[in-house]
Scaffold this motif. Structure first.
Motif, PDB file in Angstrom:
ATOM      1  N   ASP A   1       0.650 -67.327  52.458  1.00 38.58           N
ATOM      2  CA  ASP A   1       2.452 -66.555  52.624  1.00 38.58           C
ATOM      3  C   ASP A   1       2.711 -65.876  51.492  1.00 38.58           C
ATOM      4  O   ASP A   1       3.887 -65.320  51.534  1.00 38.58           O
ATOM      5  CB  ASP A   1       3.283 -67.940  53.292  1.00 38.58           C
ATOM      6  N   ASP A   2       2.819 -66.336  49.805  1.00 41.02           N
ATOM      7  CA  ASP A   2       2.628 -66.158  49.501  1.00 41.02           C
ATOM      8  C   ASP A   2       2.994 -64.377  48.760  1.00 41.02           C
ATOM      9  O   ASP A   2       3.682 -63.703  47.686  1.00 41.02           O
ATOM     10  CB  ASP A   2       2.551 -66.894  47.711  1.00 41.02           C
ATOM     11  N   LEU A   3       1.935 -64.017  49.507  1.00 41.77           N
ATOM     12  CA  LEU A   3       2.234 -62.365  49.270  1.00 41.77           C
ATOM     13  C   LEU A   3       2.326 -61.475  50.511  1.00 41.77           C
ATOM     14  O   LEU A   3       2.497 -60.612  50.086  1.00 41.77           O
ATOM     15  CB  LEU A   3       0.595 -61.600  49.809  1.00 41.77           C
ATOM     16  N   GLU A   4       3.465 -61.788  51.057  1.00 44.71           N
ATOM     17  CA  GLU A   4       4.541 -61.292  51.979  1.00 44.71           C
ATOM     18  C   GLU A   4       5.378 -61.128  51.418  1.00 44.71           C
ATOM     19  O   GLU A   4       6.934 -61.322  51.228  1.00 44.71           O
ATOM     20  CB  GLU A   4       5.019 -62.351  53.539  1.00 44.71           C
TER      21      GLU A   4
ATOM     22  N   ASP B   1       6.251 -52.722  44.853  1.00 40.56           N
ATOM     23  CA  ASP B   1       6.410 -53.755  44.174  1.00 40.56           C
ATOM     24  C   ASP B   1       4.364 -53.201  43.333  1.00 40.56           C
ATOM     25  O   ASP B   1       4.400 -54.202  43.284  1.00 40.56           O
ATOM     26  CB  ASP B   1       6.903 -54.249  43.602  1.00 40.56           C
ATOM     27  N   LEU B   2       3.658 -52.749  42.947  1.00 38.60           N
ATOM     28  CA  LEU B   2       1.877 -52.815  42.191  1.00 38.60           C
ATOM     29  C   LEU B   2       2.382 -53.668  40.990  1.00 38.60           C
ATOM     30  O   LEU B   2       0.653 -54.864  41.497  1.00 38.60           O
ATOM     31  CB  LEU B   2       1.531 -51.918  42.090  1.00 38.60           C
ATOM     32  N   ALA B   3       2.672 -53.720  40.325  1.00 37.42           N
ATOM     33  CA  ALA B   3       2.951 -54.742  39.548  1.00 37.42           C
ATOM     34  C   ALA B   3       3.455 -56.459  39.868  1.00 37.42           C
ATOM     35  O   ALA B   3       2.496 -57.081  39.470  1.00 37.42           O
ATOM     36  CB  ALA B   3       3.960 -54.731  38.362  1.00 37.42           C
ATOM     37  N   LEU B   4       3.708 -56.486  40.662  1.00 42.59           N
ATOM     38  CA  LEU B   4       4.297 -57.518  41.702  1.00 42.59           C
ATOM     39  C   LEU B   4       2.775 -57.899  42.507  1.00 42.59           C
ATOM     40  O   LEU B   4       3.168 -59.125  42.596  1.00 42.59           O
ATOM     41  CB  LEU B   4       5.657 -57.782  42.202  1.00 42.59           C
ATOM     42  N   VAL B   5       2.362 -57.083  43.079  1.00 40.91           N
ATOM     43  CA  VAL B   5       1.945 -57.395  44.509  1.00 40.91           C
ATOM     44  C   VAL B   5       0.589 -58.267  43.449  1.00 40.91           C
ATOM     45  O   VAL B   5      -0.154 -58.886  43.692  1.00 40.91           O
ATOM     46  CB  VAL B   5       1.214 -56.250  45.066  1.00 40.91           C
ATOM     47  N   ALA B   6      -0.074 -57.400  42.233  1.00 37.56           N
ATOM     48  CA  ALA B   6      -0.995 -58.287  41.406  1.00 37.56           C
ATOM     49  C   ALA B   6      -0.505 -58.685  40.870  1.00 37.56           C
ATOM     50  O   ALA B   6      -1.859 -59.718  41.004  1.00 37.56           O
ATOM     51  CB  ALA B   6      -1.464 -56.522  40.504  1.00 37.56           C
ATOM     52  N   HIS B   7       1.083 -59.171  40.263  1.00 34.70           N
ATOM     53  CA  HIS B   7       0.621 -60.494  40.122  1.00 34.70           C
ATOM     54  C   HIS B   7       0.945 -62.077  40.850  1.00 34.70           C
ATOM     55  O   HIS B   7       0.544 -62.921  39.842  1.00 34.70           O
ATOM     56  CB  HIS B   7       2.029 -60.384  39.582  1.00 34.70           C
ATOM     57  N   ARG B   8       1.546 -61.844  42.014  1.00 25.89           N
ATOM     58  CA  ARG B   8       1.034 -62.352  43.176  1.00 25.89           C
ATOM     59  C   ARG B   8      -0.275 -63.073  43.549  1.00 25.89           C
ATOM     60  O   ARG B   8      -0.209 -63.796  43.869  1.00 25.89           O
ATOM     61  CB  ARG B   8       2.299 -62.138  44.031  1.00 25.89           C
ATOM     62  N   MET B   9      -0.678 -62.050  43.410  1.00 28.81           N
ATOM     63  CA  MET B   9      -2.625 -62.223  43.553  1.00 28.81           C
ATOM     64  C   MET B   9      -3.614 -63.371  42.333  1.00 28.81           C
ATOM     65  O   MET B   9      -3.854 -63.747  43.293  1.00 28.81           O
ATOM     66  CB  MET B   9      -3.460 -60.367  44.033  1.00 28.81           C
ATOM     67  N   ASN B  10      -3.036 -62.552  41.183  1.00 22.87           N
ATOM     68  CA  ASN B  10      -3.302 -63.791  40.279  1.00 22.87           C
ATOM     69  C   ASN B  10      -3.183 -64.668  40.431  1.00 22.87           C
ATOM     70  O   ASN B  10      -4.290 -65.550  40.067  1.00 22.87           O
ATOM     71  CB  ASN B  10      -3.040 -62.482  39.102  1.00 22.87           C
ATOM     72  N   GLU B  11      -2.152 -65.733  40.414  1.00 19.57           N
ATOM     73  CA  GLU B  11      -1.330 -66.276  40.468  1.00 19.57           C
ATOM     74  C   GLU B  11      -1.877 -66.959  41.489  1.00 19.57           C
ATOM     75  O   GLU B  11      -2.243 -68.329  41.775  1.00 19.57           O
ATOM     76  CB  GLU B  11       0.323 -66.157  41.197  1.00 19.57           C
ATOM     77  N   LEU B  12      -1.644 -66.551  42.988  1.00 22.45           N
ATOM     78  CA  LEU B  12      -2.464 -67.069  43.877  1.00 22.45           C
ATOM     79  C   LEU B  12      -4.326 -67.530  44.255  1.00 22.45           C
ATOM     80  O   LEU B  12      -4.323 -68.814  44.003  1.00 22.45           O
ATOM     81  CB  LEU B  12      -2.581 -66.699  45.363  1.00 22.45           C
TER      82      LEU B  12
END
Length: 137
Positions: A17-20, A108-119
């Motif tokens: 869900d965090d990646l939606e 927003d590639l930076a945001l998606v990559a950041h959220r992927m790494n957080e998850l």
């Protein structure tokens, strides 16, 4: 919008869900050997299984190219492939587990990559999938 059908084999979908985010088409959690573990509601189970197999192959190619970025044993962190209409990002999410995301070109590639790494960091231990085969003891 239709109500998703309950899928007892998709019990970990809530983790995704965090990646939606705007521009994210779907997310798939997969084993390193290409088996679907979970998927977001934006993709069918059959398509998620196809994506998992292809993503695992792409990750394997990335591993094979690692030596050209520093020498033998150079570990891969993230795979990113850009297409005319979007991107595929794959990152490690625990022992034997990968997180794959498909996006549109308006993301927003930076945001998606950041959220992927957080998850991946937050739930890596829970997501670890042991390798198939070997001694079941």
């Amino acid at each position: 919008m239709s109500t998703p059908i309950a899928d007892s084999t998709n019990r970990l979908a809530w983790l995704l869900d965090d990646l939606e985010l705007a521009g994210v088409r779907f997310t798939v959690l997969l084993s390193d050997d290409g088996l679907r573990v979970a998927h977001s509601s934006a993709i069918s189970r059959d398509e998620a299984e196809r994506f998992a197999a292809a993503a695992s192959g792409l990750r394997s190619l990335g591993r094979a190219l690692g030596e050209f970025c520093g020498g033998p044993g150079n570990l891969i962190r993230q795979t990113m492939t850009e297409y005319d209409e979007g991107m595929i990002l794959i990152t490690a999410a625990g022992a034997g587990t990968l997180l794959g995301v498909a996006t549109t070109s308006e993301v927003d590639l930076a945001l998606v990559a950041h959220r992927m790494n957080e998850l991946a960091a937050r739930v890596g231990r829970e997501l670890g999938v042991p390798p198939r085969g070997g001694d079941p003891r």
